[in-house]
Design an enzyme around this catalytic site. Structure first.
Site, PDB file in Angstrom:
ATOM      1  N   ASP A  65      -4.100  17.122  62.053  1.00 57.71           N
ATOM      2  CA  ASP A  65      -5.294  16.769  62.435  1.00 57.71           C
ATOM      3  C   ASP A  65      -5.930  16.584  61.165  1.00 57.71           C
ATOM      4  O   ASP A  65      -5.755  17.447  60.059  1.00 57.71           O
ATOM      5  CB  ASP A  65      -5.946  17.857  63.489  1.00 57.71           C
ATOM      6  CG  ASP A  65      -7.234  17.008  64.209  1.00 57.71           C
ATOM      7  OD1 ASP A  65      -6.833  16.599  65.425  1.00 57.71           O
ATOM      8  OD2 ASP A  65      -8.054  16.824  63.602  1.00 57.71           O
ATOM      9  N   CYS A  81      -8.421   8.407  75.631  1.00 53.98           N
ATOM     10  CA  CYS A  81      -9.164   8.868  76.678  1.00 53.98           C
ATOM     11  C   CYS A  81     -10.435   7.854  76.824  1.00 53.98           C
ATOM     12  O   CYS A  81     -11.590   8.259  77.055  1.00 53.98           O
ATOM     13  CB  CYS A  81      -9.821  10.201  76.669  1.00 53.98           C
ATOM     14  SG  CYS A  81     -10.531  10.596  75.011  1.00 53.98           S
ATOM     15  N   GLY A 137      -4.902  21.049  70.382  1.00 57.51           N
ATOM     16  CA  GLY A 137      -3.453  21.795  70.669  1.00 57.51           C
ATOM     17  C   GLY A 137      -2.689  21.954  72.201  1.00 57.51           C
ATOM     18  O   GLY A 137      -1.873  22.217  72.329  1.00 57.51           O
ATOM     19  N   GLY A 138      -3.597  21.275  72.990  1.00 58.45           N
ATOM     20  CA  GLY A 138      -2.853  21.188  74.524  1.00 58.45           C
ATOM     21  C   GLY A 138      -1.740  20.564  74.660  1.00 58.45           C
ATOM     22  O   GLY A 138      -0.699  20.856  75.058  1.00 58.45           O
ATOM     23  N   LYS A 139      -1.579  19.220  73.976  1.00 54.87           N
ATOM     24  CA  LYS A 139      -0.287  18.394  73.646  1.00 54.87           C
ATOM     25  C   LYS A 139       0.786  18.966  73.006  1.00 54.87           C
ATOM     26  O   LYS A 139       1.895  18.992  73.376  1.00 54.87           O
ATOM     27  CB  LYS A 139      -0.757  16.771  73.456  1.00 54.87           C
ATOM     28  CG  LYS A 139      -1.502  16.297  74.587  1.00 54.87           C
ATOM     29  CD  LYS A 139      -2.024  14.916  74.011  1.00 54.87           C
ATOM     30  CE  LYS A 139      -3.168  14.260  75.014  1.00 54.87           C
ATOM     31  NZ  LYS A 139      -4.216  14.764  74.742  1.00 54.87           N
ATOM     32  N   CYS A 142      -2.530  13.453  65.685  1.00 56.51           N
ATOM     33  CA  CYS A 142      -4.026  13.763  65.953  1.00 56.51           C
ATOM     34  C   CYS A 142      -4.007  14.856  67.211  1.00 56.51           C
ATOM     35  O   CYS A 142      -4.438  14.628  68.410  1.00 56.51           O
ATOM     36  CB  CYS A 142      -4.825  12.698  66.374  1.00 56.51           C
ATOM     37  SG  CYS A 142      -4.839  11.227  65.274  1.00 56.51           S
TER      38      CYS A 142
END
Length: 358
Positions: free
Chosen positions: A143, A244, A123-125, A119
């Protein structure tokens, strides 16, 4: 408290179950303030020290994030827009919350591996994983939301990632699309109760139904993530689950569910800070190895609320464990009250209630 801080009463009751009253107020106060702005140096294009010097020369006041990260910088103030510098546009860094570094660090992706970010948007991870892999191997960034994938594609291109395939599937169906991954990151959709400072609308919009819906989706996703992973991987066979949010239903209960339905065990995530996850909560017993999972709180760690748990897959067989040994391998295989497959999990009555709900 609900009136004073502007929450629906249900959420205040939930926080008072998680924290003692004084700590709950500290948590609510922390949500009134924004978290520090943090950026991640893109090691595919630069080094943190070089990037920091360039940004300082542009009028950015910053420091290394902390000892636990080698790529993070915290920005105190800036004379230029941090999201529009030449270095940002050239992909030398990503604006990324400190807590979202943690699941990637726990994943520990290596060069030449096959890795899935189930997921992934925005796109940071994904781009951090690619940097850990040094643009080798193959990284699948998936995603379910096609619109959100546009941000992922933009970030992948800006950050110079060349080993990534971007896919658009429902994560629950991914094992039928692709499998045999060395490592899988599932940063699961959740109620977002750890990022209230970023999204104040959560205070008045979330209810018990939202949490139950997220928890049910997460249970399906985590089984799919485990099924995508290859237990016979030479160095991997690793699944990292993160959210989160703070609710036990979306965190510990989801992991406990996976432990009872797949042959996996919890292993140390390699994060040397954070609060151990719950092994007991409001009369429910979870597997004792959940103490190796980590919770992060805004009022303690000054970062978004986060949950991170690292799993090691022991067998590619679907269904519960072939042997009734505890996940840490130290159990004697005897069942007792509240034990499932030799593991301390929800009691049989709780399990029956779960099945009824399903």
């Amino acid at each position: 408290l609900a009136i004073q801080y502007g929450y629906v009463p249900f959420l205040i009751e939930l926080f008072l179950q998680l924290f003692p009253p004084a700590e709950a107020i500290e948590f609510l106060d922390a949500n009134e303030k924004p978290r520090p702005l943090t950026i991640r140096a893109n090691t595919l294009k630069t080094r943190r020290k070089e990037l920091a010097q360039i940004l300082i020369n542009r009028g950015v006041n910053l420091d290394p994030i902390d000892k636990w990260s080698k790529v993070g910088l915290v920005v105190y103030d800036s004379q230029v827009p941090v999201g529009a510098t030449p270095e940002y546009l050239a992909g030398h860094y990503m604006i990324q919350s400190a807590s979202s570094f943690l699941p990637v660090m726990a994943l520990g992706a290596q060069e030449q591996e096959k890795v899935l970010d189930m997921c992934s948007s925005p796109g940071g991870k994904t781009t951090y994983i690619a940097a850990c892999m040094k643009n080798t191997g193959v990284l699948f960034s998936n995603d379910a939301n096609e619109q959100r994938l546009k941000a992922t594609v933009g970030n992948v291109q800006r950050m110079g990632v060349r080993n990534c395939v971007v896919t658009n599937y429902d994560g629950r169906q991914y094992p039928t699309v692709n499998s045999g991954f060395d490592r899988v990151l599932l940063d699961a959709p959740c109620s977002g109760l750890g990022v209230i400072s970023k999204d104040p609308s959560v205070r008045l919009q979330k209810d018990e139904g939202d949490i139950k819906r997220c928890a049910e989706l997460q249970k399906e996703l985590i089984l799919a993530a485990i099924d995508c992973c290859d237990a016979n991987s030479k160095h991997g066979g690793v699944i990292v689950f993160s959210t989160c949010t703070l609710t036990v239903e979306e965190n510990e209960a989801t992991i406990d569910y996976a432990l009872r339905r797949r042959h996996v065990k919890i292993v140390d995530a390699g994060l040397d800070f954070g609060v151990p996850a719950f092994t007991r909560f409001r009369g429910k017993n979870f597997h004792p190895s959940l103490s190796m999972a980590r919770r992060f709180y805004p009022h303690i760690h000054n970062m978004d609320g986060f949950f991170v748990c690292k799993l090691k897959k022991l067998s590619n067989a679907k269904g519960p464990k072939p042997e009734p040994a505890a996940a840490d391998g130290k159990g004697d295989g005897q069942k007792s009250k509240g034990m499932v497959n030799g593991e301390e999990g929800l009691s049989d009555e709780d399990d029956e209630e779960e099945e009824d709900e399903e």
